[in-house]
Motif scaffolding. Structure first.
Motif, PDB file in Angstrom:
ATOM      1  N   HIS A  43      52.080  34.111  74.673  1.00  0.00           N
ATOM      2  CA  HIS A  43      52.155  34.802  73.385  1.00  0.00           C
ATOM      3  C   HIS A  43      53.433  34.421  72.636  1.00  0.00           C
ATOM      4  O   HIS A  43      53.446  34.361  71.410  1.00  0.00           O
ATOM      5  N   GLU A  44      54.490  34.178  73.392  1.00  0.00           N
ATOM      6  CA  GLU A  44      55.775  33.797  72.789  1.00  0.00           C
ATOM      7  C   GLU A  44      55.611  32.532  71.943  1.00  0.00           C
ATOM      8  O   GLU A  44      56.125  32.443  70.816  1.00  0.00           O
ATOM      9  N   ALA A  45      54.870  31.566  72.484  1.00  0.00           N
ATOM     10  CA  ALA A  45      54.643  30.317  71.750  1.00  0.00           C
ATOM     11  C   ALA A  45      53.779  30.562  70.515  1.00  0.00           C
ATOM     12  O   ALA A  45      54.015  29.978  69.448  1.00  0.00           O
ATOM     13  N   ILE A  46      52.794  31.439  70.655  1.00  0.00           N
ATOM     14  CA  ILE A  46      51.902  31.750  69.532  1.00  0.00           C
ATOM     15  C   ILE A  46      52.671  32.438  68.410  1.00  0.00           C
ATOM     16  O   ILE A  46      52.587  32.041  67.241  1.00  0.00           O
ATOM     17  N   VAL A  47      53.434  33.464  68.764  1.00  0.00           N
ATOM     18  CA  VAL A  47      54.195  34.217  67.771  1.00  0.00           C
ATOM     19  C   VAL A  47      55.230  33.325  67.104  1.00  0.00           C
ATOM     20  O   VAL A  47      55.411  33.356  65.874  1.00  0.00           O
ATOM     21  N   GLY A  48      55.920  32.518  67.901  1.00  0.00           N
ATOM     22  CA  GLY A  48      56.935  31.623  67.335  1.00  0.00           C
ATOM     23  C   GLY A  48      56.343  30.681  66.302  1.00  0.00           C
ATOM     24  O   GLY A  48      56.930  30.465  65.232  1.00  0.00           O
ATOM     25  N   ALA A  49      55.179  30.135  66.597  1.00  0.00           N
ATOM     26  CA  ALA A  49      54.533  29.212  65.668  1.00  0.00           C
ATOM     27  C   ALA A  49      54.091  29.919  64.389  1.00  0.00           C
ATOM     28  O   ALA A  49      54.205  29.366  63.294  1.00  0.00           O
ATOM     29  N   ILE A  50      53.599  31.152  64.539  1.00  0.00           N
ATOM     30  CA  ILE A  50      53.180  31.913  63.356  1.00  0.00           C
ATOM     31  C   ILE A  50      54.387  32.265  62.493  1.00  0.00           C
ATOM     32  O   ILE A  50      54.336  32.142  61.262  1.00  0.00           O
ATOM     33  N   LEU A  51      55.474  32.677  63.115  1.00  0.00           N
ATOM     34  CA  LEU A  51      56.677  33.024  62.353  1.00  0.00           C
ATOM     35  C   LEU A  51      57.251  31.809  61.634  1.00  0.00           C
ATOM     36  O   LEU A  51      57.839  31.934  60.553  1.00  0.00           O
ATOM     37  N   GLU A  52      57.072  30.634  62.228  1.00  0.00           N
ATOM     38  CA  GLU A  52      57.564  29.401  61.607  1.00  0.00           C
ATOM     39  C   GLU A  52      56.559  28.831  60.597  1.00  0.00           C
ATOM     40  O   GLU A  52      56.796  27.775  60.017  1.00  0.00           O
ATOM     41  N   ARG A  53      55.440  29.543  60.428  1.00  0.00           N
ATOM     42  CA  ARG A  53      54.377  29.105  59.504  1.00  0.00           C
ATOM     43  C   ARG A  53      53.902  27.690  59.848  1.00  0.00           C
ATOM     44  O   ARG A  53      53.712  26.842  58.965  1.00  0.00           O
ATOM     45  N   ASN A  54      53.682  27.472  61.133  1.00  0.00           N
ATOM     46  CA  ASN A  54      53.267  26.163  61.619  1.00  0.00           C
ATOM     47  C   ASN A  54      51.812  26.252  62.100  1.00  0.00           C
ATOM     48  O   ASN A  54      51.549  26.614  63.245  1.00  0.00           O
ATOM     49  N   PRO A  55      50.844  25.919  61.240  1.00  0.00           N
ATOM     50  CA  PRO A  55      49.426  26.057  61.591  1.00  0.00           C
ATOM     51  C   PRO A  55      49.010  25.247  62.818  1.00  0.00           C
ATOM     52  O   PRO A  55      48.286  25.747  63.678  1.00  0.00           O
ATOM     53  N   ARG A  56      49.440  23.998  62.889  1.00  0.00           N
ATOM     54  CA  ARG A  56      49.031  23.139  64.001  1.00  0.00           C
ATOM     55  C   ARG A  56      49.572  23.636  65.329  1.00  0.00           C
ATOM     56  O   ARG A  56      48.866  23.623  66.348  1.00  0.00           O
ATOM     57  N   ALA A  57      50.819  24.061  65.335  1.00  0.00           N
ATOM     58  CA  ALA A  57      51.412  24.570  66.577  1.00  0.00           C
ATOM     59  C   ALA A  57      50.734  25.873  67.007  1.00  0.00           C
ATOM     60  O   ALA A  57      50.527  26.111  68.205  1.00  0.00           O
ATOM     61  N   THR A  58      50.375  26.722  66.041  1.00  0.00           N
ATOM     62  CA  THR A  58      49.684  27.977  66.351  1.00  0.00           C
ATOM     63  C   THR A  58      48.319  27.694  66.961  1.00  0.00           C
ATOM     64  O   THR A  58      47.931  28.282  67.977  1.00  0.00           O
ATOM     65  N   GLU A  59      47.600  26.782  66.351  1.00  0.00           N
ATOM     66  CA  GLU A  59      46.273  26.386  66.831  1.00  0.00           C
ATOM     67  C   GLU A  59      46.353  25.862  68.261  1.00  0.00           C
ATOM     68  O   GLU A  59      45.568  26.240  69.140  1.00  0.00           O
ATOM     69  N   LYS A  60      47.322  25.001  68.506  1.00  0.00           N
ATOM     70  CA  LYS A  60      47.513  24.403  69.831  1.00  0.00           C
ATOM     71  C   LYS A  60      47.874  25.466  70.865  1.00  0.00           C
ATOM     72  O   LYS A  60      47.343  25.475  71.986  1.00  0.00           O
ATOM     73  N   ALA A  61      48.760  26.389  70.505  1.00  0.00           N
ATOM     74  CA  ALA A  61      49.202  27.436  71.428  1.00  0.00           C
ATOM     75  C   ALA A  61      48.052  28.377  71.797  1.00  0.00           C
ATOM     76  O   ALA A  61      47.943  28.807  72.952  1.00  0.00           O
ATOM     77  N   LEU A  62      47.201  28.680  70.834  1.00  0.00           N
ATOM     78  CA  LEU A  62      46.072  29.572  71.114  1.00  0.00           C
ATOM     79  C   LEU A  62      45.024  28.890  71.997  1.00  0.00           C
ATOM     80  O   LEU A  62      44.446  29.522  72.884  1.00  0.00           O
ATOM     81  N   ARG A  63      44.775  27.615  71.778  1.00  0.00           N
ATOM     82  CA  ARG A  63      43.829  26.904  72.644  1.00  0.00           C
ATOM     83  C   ARG A  63      44.339  26.893  74.089  1.00  0.00           C
ATOM     84  O   ARG A  63      43.579  27.093  75.034  1.00  0.00           O
ATOM     85  N   ARG A  64      45.638  26.637  74.249  1.00  0.00           N
ATOM     86  CA  ARG A  64      46.216  26.631  75.599  1.00  0.00           C
ATOM     87  C   ARG A  64      46.138  28.016  76.239  1.00  0.00           C
ATOM     88  O   ARG A  64      45.887  28.154  77.437  1.00  0.00           O
TER      89      ARG A  64
END
Length: 222
Positions: free
Chosen positions: A187-208
């Motif tokens: 979840h830490e990776a997911i939240v971090g990506a969302i806070l950074e407004r990084n769509p690709r990183a969020t997508e990748k973190a959720l798949r993992r």
């Protein structure tokens, strides 16, 4: 204290149908109720000391979670849970959540992002304390906030429908303290990506994250 005030401050009592459904759900996931078993309304009413109405509602809940189905001339039957079916459910949910996450990273408001971060921090405390039931409840809220953060009503409806089908399996894999802590790290990776407004990183973190959850469930079935 007036009765009306007391009622307003006390937490609502869980519906009997929900309690019955959760009990049967746990037995189906554990294999105590095998696939093909008939779920007889009257027998269940006698077992739980309830009328047939909450039992009928409980069976409808199980059907909505794809754990039971009504078969002509046989009644309500426990469905077969296979590794292939669980794999397909998690694969589909992974794609839906990844899409929701990608949109959420772009579309969430500042207050929505702040609320998600605050929830994640509180879940870290739950994981450290081993509060499985609290974490499980918060986990549902966490993922729902990402669905809602996509700000797409049609996508939200699809995501919630899949969530109901996967809920029993996601719940079961969080019972292990180690998995709960791993979930919070993901979840830490997911939240971090969302806070950074990084769509690709969020997508990748959720798949993992969904892949990790699927592995935990499938490993428990060996």
């Amino acid at each position: 204290m007036p009765a009306s005030e007391n009622a307003a401050t006390c937490p609502p009592k869980r519906l009997q149908s929900a309690v019955i459904a959760d009990t049967l759900e746990a037995e189906i996931i554990a294999g105590t109720l095998a696939s093909g078993s008939k779920l007889d309304e009257q027998a269940l009413a006698d077992r739980f000391g309830a009328s047939r109405t909450p039992v009928r509602e409980a069976l409808q809940l199980l059907a909505s979670r794809s754990l039971a189905e009504r078969v002509p001339f046989r009644g309500v039957i426990v469905t077969q849970i296979t590794r292939e079916r669980i794999d397909m459910l998690f694969e589909t949910m992974g794609e839906i959540e990844a899409t929701c996450g990608r949109f959420a990273a772009e579309r969430m408001t500042m207050s929505e992002r702040a609320a998600l971060e605050e929830l994640h921090q509180s879940m870290g405390d739950m994981a450290n304390l081993g509060s499985q039931e609290d974490y499980e409840t918060a986990n549902t809220i966490f993922h729902t906030r990402i669905f809602e953060g996509a700000h797409n009503a049609e996508l939200l409806e699809v995501a919630n429908g899949l969530r109901l089908k996967l809920a029993p399996f996601r719940k079961s894999q969080l019972k292990a303290a180690e998995r709960m802590k791993r979930s919070n790290e993901e979840h830490e990776a997911i939240v971090g990506a969302i806070l950074e407004r990084n769509p690709r990183a969020t997508e990748k973190a959720l798949r993992r994250h969904l892949l990790s959850a699927a592995k935990a469930v499938l490993n428990s079935m060996k």
